[in-house]
Write a protein that holds these residues in place. Structure first.
Motif, PDB file in Angstrom:
ATOM      1  N   VAL A   7      -4.439 -47.580  -5.281  1.00 35.58           N
ATOM      2  CA  VAL A   7      -3.841 -46.392  -5.839  1.00 35.58           C
ATOM      3  C   VAL A   7      -4.912 -46.394  -7.240  1.00 35.58           C
ATOM      4  N   LEU A   8      -5.785 -45.442  -7.345  1.00 39.09           N
ATOM      5  CA  LEU A   8      -7.531 -45.283  -8.367  1.00 39.09           C
ATOM      6  C   LEU A   8      -6.703 -44.263  -8.702  1.00 39.09           C
ATOM      7  N   VAL A   9      -6.325 -44.725 -10.569  1.00 43.68           N
ATOM      8  CA  VAL A   9      -5.896 -43.863 -11.387  1.00 43.68           C
ATOM      9  C   VAL A   9      -7.528 -43.170 -12.363  1.00 43.68           C
ATOM     10  N   VAL A  10      -7.380 -42.043 -12.389  1.00 47.55           N
ATOM     11  CA  VAL A  10      -8.689 -41.239 -13.317  1.00 47.55           C
ATOM     12  C   VAL A  10      -8.056 -41.392 -14.076  1.00 47.55           C
ATOM     13  N   ALA A  11      -8.080 -41.780 -15.698  1.00 45.51           N
ATOM     14  CA  ALA A  11      -7.460 -41.489 -16.505  1.00 45.51           C
ATOM     15  C   ALA A  11      -7.977 -42.093 -18.358  1.00 45.51           C
ATOM     16  N   GLY A  12      -7.706 -41.367 -19.115  1.00 44.17           N
ATOM     17  CA  GLY A  12      -7.797 -41.842 -20.296  1.00 44.17           C
ATOM     18  C   GLY A  12      -7.453 -43.547 -21.022  1.00 44.17           C
ATOM     19  N   SER A  13      -7.919 -44.427 -21.226  1.00 44.08           N
ATOM     20  CA  SER A  13      -7.448 -44.753 -22.589  1.00 44.08           C
ATOM     21  C   SER A  13      -7.413 -45.005 -23.537  1.00 44.08           C
ATOM     22  N   ASP A  14      -5.688 -46.140 -23.853  1.00 42.97           N
ATOM     23  CA  ASP A  14      -4.779 -45.713 -24.592  1.00 42.97           C
ATOM     24  C   ASP A  14      -4.850 -47.329 -25.272  1.00 42.97           C
ATOM     25  N   SER A  15      -4.736 -47.656 -27.018  1.00 41.46           N
ATOM     26  CA  SER A  15      -5.128 -48.498 -27.589  1.00 41.46           C
ATOM     27  C   SER A  15      -4.343 -49.025 -27.951  1.00 41.46           C
ATOM     28  N   SER A  16      -2.817 -48.508 -27.749  1.00 45.66           N
ATOM     29  CA  SER A  16      -1.794 -49.026 -28.229  1.00 45.66           C
ATOM     30  C   SER A  16      -0.995 -49.089 -26.753  1.00 45.66           C
ATOM     31  N   GLY A  17      -1.278 -48.701 -26.278  1.00 45.42           N
ATOM     32  CA  GLY A  17      -0.516 -49.072 -24.142  1.00 45.42           C
ATOM     33  C   GLY A  17       0.584 -48.723 -24.213  1.00 45.42           C
ATOM     34  N   GLY A  18       0.689 -47.775 -24.980  1.00 48.29           N
ATOM     35  CA  GLY A  18       1.723 -46.126 -24.933  1.00 48.29           C
ATOM     36  C   GLY A  18       1.671 -45.596 -23.173  1.00 48.29           C
ATOM     37  N   ALA A  19       0.826 -45.755 -23.366  1.00 45.58           N
ATOM     38  CA  ALA A  19       0.467 -44.149 -22.331  1.00 45.58           C
ATOM     39  C   ALA A  19      -1.313 -44.527 -21.957  1.00 45.58           C
ATOM     40  N   GLY A  20      -1.270 -43.631 -20.355  1.00 44.67           N
ATOM     41  CA  GLY A  20      -3.198 -43.379 -20.696  1.00 44.67           C
ATOM     42  C   GLY A  20      -2.843 -44.695 -19.222  1.00 44.67           C
TER      43      GLY A  20
END
Length: 247
Positions: A7-20
């Motif tokens: 699956v290709l995920v096109v999204a932003g990073s989240d430095s906390s690891g909680g989302a994205g």
């Protein structure tokens, strides 16, 4: 590895690891699916708020997508944070060249803490992207923005706003009911020429960030395995409910 769906995920990073994209990759791994990625934005986040956002250049996003599509057997695409109209346009152009790949769009407008993750001038561009997507998965506040209306407060108004997205070009809309009240969290699937379909789970006294990312990625994972849309949604919702029970 080439026999395992990607699956290709096109999204932003989240430095906390909680989302994205971190939450996306975790979810895909739980379903036994490989992840390829195209980072759209780098965010500085804790579990309490977003402190900064830097959008990746649209052409770089497109280059990442092309590289992933050429390197791996991409069986589905999951889209999250897109940040700007130019990025949306770049992503749409890539998807046009791959019309047979199912696409799940989680229309990320704001973070859990309320920080805007899509520029105000990008809403129309996001609606235009609907035509390239198999499924759009707004929550109730996102649905109201995309439908240019107030937040729906009844089942009929939810369905009506979802149908307005169909008129705008969406092929299917899954409205997430997490922001509603009641003893059950009810998601509503609306499709042209189909009866509306509800997916309910008991509402639990727990909170968790990144549930929208998790649900959309889980749906994409099951579509990558060839599940019909409703079956993919049912399995994805059961997965998210199980994660809630673990918190």
């Amino acid at each position: 590895m080439r026999n395992i769906p990607h699956v290709l995920v096109v999204a932003g990073s989240d430095s906390s690891g909680g989302a994205g994209i971190v939450r996306d990759i975790e979810t895909l791994a739980a379903f036994g699916v490989k992840a390829s990625v195209a980072i759209t934005a780098v965010t500085v986040q804790t579990h309490h708020g977003v402190q900064g956002v830097d959008a990746v250049a649209p052409e770089r996003v497109a280059q990442q997508m092309r590289a992933a599509l050429s390197a791996n057997p991409i069986a589905a695409v999951k889209i999250g944070m897109l940040a700007t109209p130019a990025t949306i346009a770049a992503v749409a152009q890539i998807l046009v060249d791959h019309p047979d790949i199912p696409v799940v769009l989680d229309p990320v407008l704001v973070s859990t803490s309320g920080r805007a993750l899509l520029t105000p001038d990008a809403t129309d561009a996001l609606r235009d992207l609907f035509r390239a997507c198999t499924l759009v998965t707004p929550n109730l506040p996102e649905l109201s923005v995309l439908a240019a209306s107030t937040v729906a407060s009844s089942p009929d108004s939810v369905a009506g706003q979802a149908r307005s997205l169909l008129m705008a070009g969406a092929k299917a809309v899954l409205v997430k009911g997490g922001h509603a009240g009641g003893v059950e969290a009810i998601d509503l699937l609306v499709q042209p020429e189909h009866a509306d379909q509800s997916f309910a789970s008991p509402r639990l006294a727990a909170s968790m960030r990144g549930t929208g990312c998790m649900l959309a990625s889980a749906i994409a994972a099951r579509l990558a395995f060839g599940d019909p849309l409703a079956a993919a949604i049912a399995r994805a919702k059961a997965f998210v409910h199980g994660k809630f029970r673990e918190t």
